[in-house]
Design an enzyme around this catalytic site. Sequence first.
Site, PDB file in Angstrom:
ATOM      1  N   LYS A 149     173.293 -24.168  -7.482  1.00 39.71           N
ATOM      2  CA  LYS A 149     172.426 -23.483  -6.523  1.00 39.71           C
ATOM      3  C   LYS A 149     173.111 -22.222  -6.016  1.00 39.71           C
ATOM      4  O   LYS A 149     172.516 -21.150  -5.972  1.00 39.71           O
ATOM      5  CB  LYS A 149     172.110 -24.423  -5.364  1.00 39.71           C
ATOM      6  N   ARG A 189     172.887 -26.273   2.755  1.00 39.69           N
ATOM      7  CA  ARG A 189     172.310 -26.879   1.552  1.00 39.69           C
ATOM      8  C   ARG A 189     173.377 -27.329   0.574  1.00 39.69           C
ATOM      9  O   ARG A 189     174.305 -26.602   0.260  1.00 39.69           O
ATOM     10  CB  ARG A 189     171.408 -25.868   0.838  1.00 39.69           C
ATOM     11  N   GLY A 205     167.155 -33.435  -5.135  1.00 43.22           N
ATOM     12  CA  GLY A 205     166.909 -34.343  -4.022  1.00 43.22           C
ATOM     13  C   GLY A 205     167.957 -35.408  -3.804  1.00 43.22           C
ATOM     14  O   GLY A 205     167.778 -36.295  -2.980  1.00 43.22           O
ATOM     15  N   MET A 231     171.170 -35.019  -2.878  1.00 43.80           N
ATOM     16  CA  MET A 231     172.078 -34.805  -1.751  1.00 43.80           C
ATOM     17  C   MET A 231     171.312 -34.122  -0.634  1.00 43.80           C
ATOM     18  O   MET A 231     170.102 -34.013  -0.699  1.00 43.80           O
ATOM     19  CB  MET A 231     173.276 -34.015  -2.210  1.00 43.80           C
ATOM     20  N   ARG A 259     166.969 -22.098 -11.040  1.00 38.81           N
ATOM     21  CA  ARG A 259     167.792 -22.923 -11.928  1.00 38.81           C
ATOM     22  C   ARG A 259     166.976 -23.175 -13.183  1.00 38.81           C
ATOM     23  O   ARG A 259     165.766 -22.971 -13.183  1.00 38.81           O
ATOM     24  CB  ARG A 259     168.143 -24.248 -11.258  1.00 38.81           C
ATOM     25  N   HIS A 282     158.881 -35.503  -6.153  1.00 38.82           N
ATOM     26  CA  HIS A 282     160.102 -36.193  -6.581  1.00 38.82           C
ATOM     27  C   HIS A 282     159.838 -37.119  -7.765  1.00 38.82           C
ATOM     28  O   HIS A 282     160.550 -37.105  -8.770  1.00 38.82           O
ATOM     29  CB  HIS A 282     160.663 -36.984  -5.394  1.00 38.82           C
ATOM     30  N   ARG A 338     166.788 -51.648 -50.987  1.00 38.60           N
ATOM     31  CA  ARG A 338     167.290 -53.016 -51.157  1.00 38.60           C
ATOM     32  C   ARG A 338     166.335 -53.779 -52.051  1.00 38.60           C
ATOM     33  O   ARG A 338     165.162 -53.905 -51.723  1.00 38.60           O
ATOM     34  CB  ARG A 338     167.426 -53.694 -49.794  1.00 38.60           C
ATOM     35  N   ARG A 397     170.088 -50.360 -54.775  1.00 35.49           N
ATOM     36  CA  ARG A 397     171.200 -51.310 -54.704  1.00 35.49           C
ATOM     37  C   ARG A 397     170.844 -52.581 -55.474  1.00 35.49           C
ATOM     38  O   ARG A 397     169.778 -53.165 -55.240  1.00 35.49           O
ATOM     39  CB  ARG A 397     171.500 -51.666 -53.249  1.00 35.49           C
ATOM     40  N   GLU A 442     182.175 -50.993 -48.520  1.00 29.34           N
ATOM     41  CA  GLU A 442     181.916 -51.822 -47.338  1.00 29.34           C
ATOM     42  C   GLU A 442     182.986 -52.884 -47.149  1.00 29.34           C
ATOM     43  O   GLU A 442     182.886 -53.723 -46.261  1.00 29.34           O
ATOM     44  CB  GLU A 442     180.520 -52.459 -47.431  1.00 29.34           C
ATOM     45  N   SER A 447     178.698 -44.926 -51.229  1.00 32.12           N
ATOM     46  CA  SER A 447     177.813 -44.971 -50.072  1.00 32.12           C
ATOM     47  C   SER A 447     178.420 -45.952 -49.077  1.00 32.12           C
ATOM     48  O   SER A 447     178.674 -47.104 -49.416  1.00 32.12           O
ATOM     49  CB  SER A 447     176.414 -45.423 -50.495  1.00 32.12           C
ATOM     50  N   GLY A 501     178.560 -48.563 -46.534  1.00 36.75           N
ATOM     51  CA  GLY A 501     177.751 -49.602 -45.901  1.00 36.75           C
ATOM     52  C   GLY A 501     178.471 -49.986 -44.624  1.00 36.75           C
ATOM     53  O   GLY A 501     179.273 -50.911 -44.580  1.00 36.75           O
ATOM     54  N   THR A 502     178.192 -49.237 -43.569  1.00 32.73           N
ATOM     55  CA  THR A 502     179.038 -49.361 -42.377  1.00 32.73           C
ATOM     56  C   THR A 502     178.723 -50.598 -41.549  1.00 32.73           C
ATOM     57  O   THR A 502     179.493 -50.924 -40.651  1.00 32.73           O
ATOM     58  CB  THR A 502     178.932 -48.106 -41.498  1.00 32.73           C
ATOM     59  N   ASN A 503     177.615 -51.281 -41.831  1.00 27.98           N
ATOM     60  CA  ASN A 503     177.404 -52.543 -41.117  1.00 27.98           C
ATOM     61  C   ASN A 503     178.467 -53.547 -41.549  1.00 27.98           C
ATOM     62  O   ASN A 503     179.211 -54.088 -40.724  1.00 27.98           O
ATOM     63  CB  ASN A 503     176.010 -53.109 -41.393  1.00 27.98           C
ATOM     64  N   ASP A 504     178.544 -53.768 -42.867  1.00 32.68           N
ATOM     65  CA  ASP A 504     179.561 -54.697 -43.361  1.00 32.68           C
ATOM     66  C   ASP A 504     180.966 -54.145 -43.144  1.00 32.68           C
ATOM     67  O   ASP A 504     181.876 -54.885 -42.782  1.00 32.68           O
ATOM     68  CB  ASP A 504     179.342 -54.985 -44.854  1.00 32.68           C
ATOM     69  N   CYS A 523     174.802 -45.403 -45.637  1.00 28.12           N
ATOM     70  CA  CYS A 523     173.487 -46.041 -45.576  1.00 28.12           C
ATOM     71  C   CYS A 523     173.427 -47.134 -44.515  1.00 28.12           C
ATOM     72  O   CYS A 523     172.426 -47.808 -44.371  1.00 28.12           O
ATOM     73  CB  CYS A 523     173.086 -46.597 -46.932  1.00 28.12           C
ATOM     74  N   TYR A 579     175.370 -36.587 -47.317  1.00 26.30           N
ATOM     75  CA  TYR A 579     174.124 -36.951 -46.649  1.00 26.30           C
ATOM     76  C   TYR A 579     174.360 -38.156 -45.742  1.00 26.30           C
ATOM     77  O   TYR A 579     175.360 -38.860 -45.874  1.00 26.30           O
ATOM     78  CB  TYR A 579     173.027 -37.301 -47.686  1.00 26.30           C
TER      79      TYR A 579
HETATM   80  P1  ADP Z   1     167.060 -29.437  -2.797  1.00 31.26           P
HETATM   81  O1  ADP Z   1     168.338 -29.356  -3.549  1.00 31.26           O
HETATM   82  O2  ADP Z   1     166.696 -30.832  -2.402  1.00 31.26           O
HETATM   83  O3  ADP Z   1     165.956 -28.669  -3.433  1.00 31.26           O
HETATM   84  P2  ADP Z   1     167.402 -27.266  -0.997  1.00 31.26           P
HETATM   85  O4  ADP Z   1     168.738 -26.988  -0.488  1.00 31.26           O
HETATM   86  O5  ADP Z   1     166.976 -26.385  -2.119  1.00 31.26           O
HETATM   87  O6  ADP Z   1     167.331 -28.780  -1.408  1.00 31.26           O
HETATM   88  O7  ADP Z   1     166.416 -27.148   0.217  1.00 31.26           O
HETATM   89  C1  ADP Z   1     165.317 -27.942   0.508  1.00 31.26           C
HETATM   90  C2  ADP Z   1     164.105 -27.091   0.849  1.00 31.26           C
HETATM   91  O8  ADP Z   1     164.361 -26.217   1.941  1.00 31.26           O
HETATM   92  C3  ADP Z   1     163.689 -26.209  -0.287  1.00 31.26           C
HETATM   93  O9  ADP Z   1     162.308 -26.153  -0.371  1.00 31.26           O
HETATM   94  C4  ADP Z   1     164.235 -24.874   0.083  1.00 31.26           C
HETATM   95  O10 ADP Z   1     163.525 -23.834  -0.493  1.00 31.26           O
HETATM   96  C5  ADP Z   1     164.133 -24.876   1.599  1.00 31.26           C
HETATM   97  N1  ADP Z   1     165.144 -24.010   2.203  1.00 31.26           N
HETATM   98  C6  ADP Z   1     166.462 -24.118   2.054  1.00 31.26           C
HETATM   99  N2  ADP Z   1     167.125 -23.126   2.691  1.00 31.26           N
HETATM  100  C7  ADP Z   1     166.185 -22.376   3.278  1.00 31.26           C
HETATM  101  C8  ADP Z   1     166.225 -21.186   4.061  1.00 31.26           C
HETATM  102  N3  ADP Z   1     167.380 -20.586   4.388  1.00 31.26           N
HETATM  103  N4  ADP Z   1     165.063 -20.671   4.498  1.00 31.26           N
HETATM  104  C9  ADP Z   1     163.900 -21.280   4.165  1.00 31.26           C
HETATM  105  N5  ADP Z   1     163.783 -22.385   3.443  1.00 31.26           N
HETATM  106  C10 ADP Z   1     164.916 -22.940   2.975  1.00 31.26           C
HETATM  107 MG    MG Z   2     166.054 -26.852  -3.916  1.00 35.23          MG
HETATM  108 MG    MG Z   3     168.174 -31.613  -0.813  1.00 30.37          MG
END
Ligand code: ADP
Ligand code: MG
Ligand code: MG
Length: 914
Positions: free
Chosen positions: A33, A102, A111, A113, A346, A465, A585, A641, A776, A795, A797-800, A863, A883
């Site tokens: 991020k 963030r 989502g 962390m 991203r 999510h 076979r 075979r 094998e 060839s 025969g990697t099972n055996d 094989c 192959y």
């Molecule tokens: P996640 O990794 O769960 O997407 P984010 O850190 O991206 O978490 O943030 C969660 C939400 O809050 C996202 O929708 C993001 O765009 C919004 N957000 C984060 N920082 C700001 C900011 N400085 N101003 C406005 N919205 C923000």
């Molecule tokens: Mg985000």
């Molecule tokens: Mg988050």
Amino acid sequence: MSRKWVYLFDEIAEAEEVVGGSWDAVRALLGGKGAGLFDMTRAGVSVPPGFTVTTEACNEYQGNGKFPEGMWEQELTALKEVEKRTGKKFGDPANPLFVSCRSGAKFSMPGMMDTVLNIGLTDATADGMIKLTGNPRFVWDSHRRLVEMFGSVVLGISDEAFEKPLAEYKAKKDYKHDIEMTADDWKAMTGIFKTVVKKQKGIDFPQEPLEQLRLATEAVFKSWNGKRAVDYRRATGIPDDLGTAVNIVTMVFGNMGSDSGTGVAFTRDPATGERKMYGDYLLNAQGEDVVAGIRNTEKIEDLAKEMPVVYQQFLDITTKLERHYKEMQDVEFTIERGKLWMLQTRSGKRTAKAAVKIAVDMANEGLISKEEAVLRVTPEQVDTLLHPQFDAKAKQSAELYAKGVNASPGAAVGQVYFDADTAEKMGKEQKQDVVMVRPFTKPDDVHGMIASKGILTSEGGATSHAAVVARQFGIPCVVGAAMVKIDLDKRQMNVDGNVVKEGEWISVDGTTGEAFVGKIPTVAASLEEQTDLLTLLSWADEICARPGIRKGWPERGLQVWANADYPKDARRARSYGAVGIGLCRTEHMFFEPERLPVVQRMILADTSEGRIAALNELLPFQRKDFDGLFEAMNGYPVIIRLIDPPLHEFMPDEEKLFEEVVTMRVKGERKGLAEKEALLVDIKSMHESNPMMGLRGVRLSIVMPEIVEMQVRAIFEAAADCTQRGIVVKPEVMIPLTGTVKELEWIQPRLVRIAATVLKEKGVKKLDYKFGTMIEIPRAAVTAAEIAKLAEFFSFGTNDLTQMTFGYSRDDAERNFLVTYVEEGILPVNPFQTLDREGVGRLMQMAVEEGRKTRPDLEVGICGEHGGDPESIEWCHIIGNHYVSCSPFRVPIARLAAAHVALKYSGKRIAEDK
Ligand code: ADP
Ligand code: MG
Ligand code: MG
């Protein structure tokens, strides 16, 4: 001076210098991020000013439980700089600055962390902000959000503790939606939330902005080791020691009124890969609202009508980002009073189908090379694409239950469970097929989702999510099926009175967004219709066929052949792109009902003449089998075979027969008893205490050469007939289970003579054929130089070979101790699934090297089942196989895997590298 722990968004050059310039290292330092925010800032995209605390600081914190020396001071200095740039001041009621805090690791963990928005809001700054904006509703809404997020993320108070009083408040006021809440309502809520904090944690909500920032930073560090994040890393294989960065970003507000808003979008459709903007937004809302799937969102296209200028800017920016990263982007944005701000970019998660289409399209658009396109798709993704779909007819007559958004494609049939823990328990422990049904999912639900075959939610959109997680793990998923009323207490769901209870079956079609009552049968996916995948695989083949892509011999990448016993399998193998049969076979041919009695008669014959008479009856059958195979594989090699299993496998079961004989004796039945008794004696005499290592393979051919003599005659008669019909036949006769060259010396010349005789009889002058052996038995690998004097091909025969090298009997091992071995770390993986390079693999390598000393043009392949496993395929490339041969269904996966390894080691002589 202490280390640099904190970088302002425009200090990317400094960060690059510290880590040595590579983008990968920048991402590792600043998190994905963070790196995206820095990169966008450099590209002149409008990103709110801010700074990033590095992942290194996080790792230090994990070690010591406190901020590393100098870090906090650096944060304060950076904050001063942000104040300068924004012209605002943190904690100043007259002109307050607010920030978000963030999380963001090297690899995105959507989502998993934590993030806290609106940091800096206190009673004092709230008043100031109301004066500045004249919008008390917005300020109190933001304030209650801070208390709520801070309470849950930093102080660890449950979401419910906040959700419940809000729901009660709304009920009392008779409100349906948040939008009806007035400034005073939010103000009241802020107060109520503060009481919640006080009650649960015994502290006052911190009124000191810097204290808020410090605690939030620490909470993000801590969230790296939270249960959800750890579970997610286990499931995705992300290492634990990467750490998360902390991004402090000036707040921009999407909830300032109807000229403000927030949204998330993908630059291409993440479900289909289609090249068009795809996403959701909400006016007058703040970030989390869209992702959480709490309010029903608008489609991103509608923003074009709502705010045409902003939308155009948005398109320009996202197009630029996609071109810059040469990847589909997943972006977050906020509009504050008509001004567009980018908050994240991203590379977007996508379905397997979308991955293929995007890769092929981007190569055709000239954005990336064909090689890059091939590398962008994983063999596992190809695997998903060949997974079953619902049978169209059966689906038509099935009972449609609900319809929602088609969030992640594929067909899932399973029993319904309404919470993640039960879903996990039923899926993992009870081995049930599970469909998890929830109103919406949260990061805490991931463990249940990945144990499920399918997911259905009643709320949320295509970027919720549930949708994001399902797409990533290839789980069919339908979201936002609003007609479904879920009763979590009663453990049932209801659509217009049609109740489905926990444990009942439903079928979920993630491709169309439909859910059905009951089980719908599935059918195999067809490759012919997946034109993008066909294109991609043809590029993969081109790469492998390139001369010089591999140094040494062969000078090309791996070919992919298939294991096929019947003409229909061979035809499927061809349609999936196999360019040879690596294993046919022949014993299957003996089991057909009309043939088995003849086979048994042959086995029981006392004299060679008697045996030959029975074999002569079998010959026309065998010839016809081979004929069909050669015809299907016109122009391509076919390895056949010779008979391999011990003969008792063709005989009636000894115990059963014994019972029959005893019953007959007791009842005094005379008719047929004598024959049965004689048969029993014969079968008893064939008994072996360890048949796997007994009279089978080449050993059987030496004891009873008539069988293989008949087989070779059948092969060459069919080959001759086909040749005369204009079919190009390349038969390769494979002798199984060789352990010493003397065995070949005994049997092979006899067989070669028969081949020559047949061709002469039939008047065929030229035929491209080979005699070779399966490797094998470890002794064969070790003495490969000798064996190659006769064998024209090997060839594996990697099972055996795996069984014999480890001294494990596979069935016993898999049933009794392999799981323990893997759990205890004695074996890294099940060696019957992924080739053991150090032992079995070394033997293979040795066999190739030794064999080629004797016969430089020795053809080498595999094989065993490993031939369809990407890791094992890599090893086959490394040691110089021509192959790999695998089940027809895995051929497309193997073709892609072969191209990946060819590119990975492009132009290298690999045996020496290793
Ligand atoms: P996640 O990794 O769960 O997407 P984010 O850190 O991206 O978490 O943030 C969660 C939400 O809050 C996202 O929708 C993001 O765009 C919004 N957000 C984060 N920082 C700001 C900011 N400085 N101003 C406005 N919205 C923000
Ligand atoms: Mg985000
Ligand atoms: Mg988050």
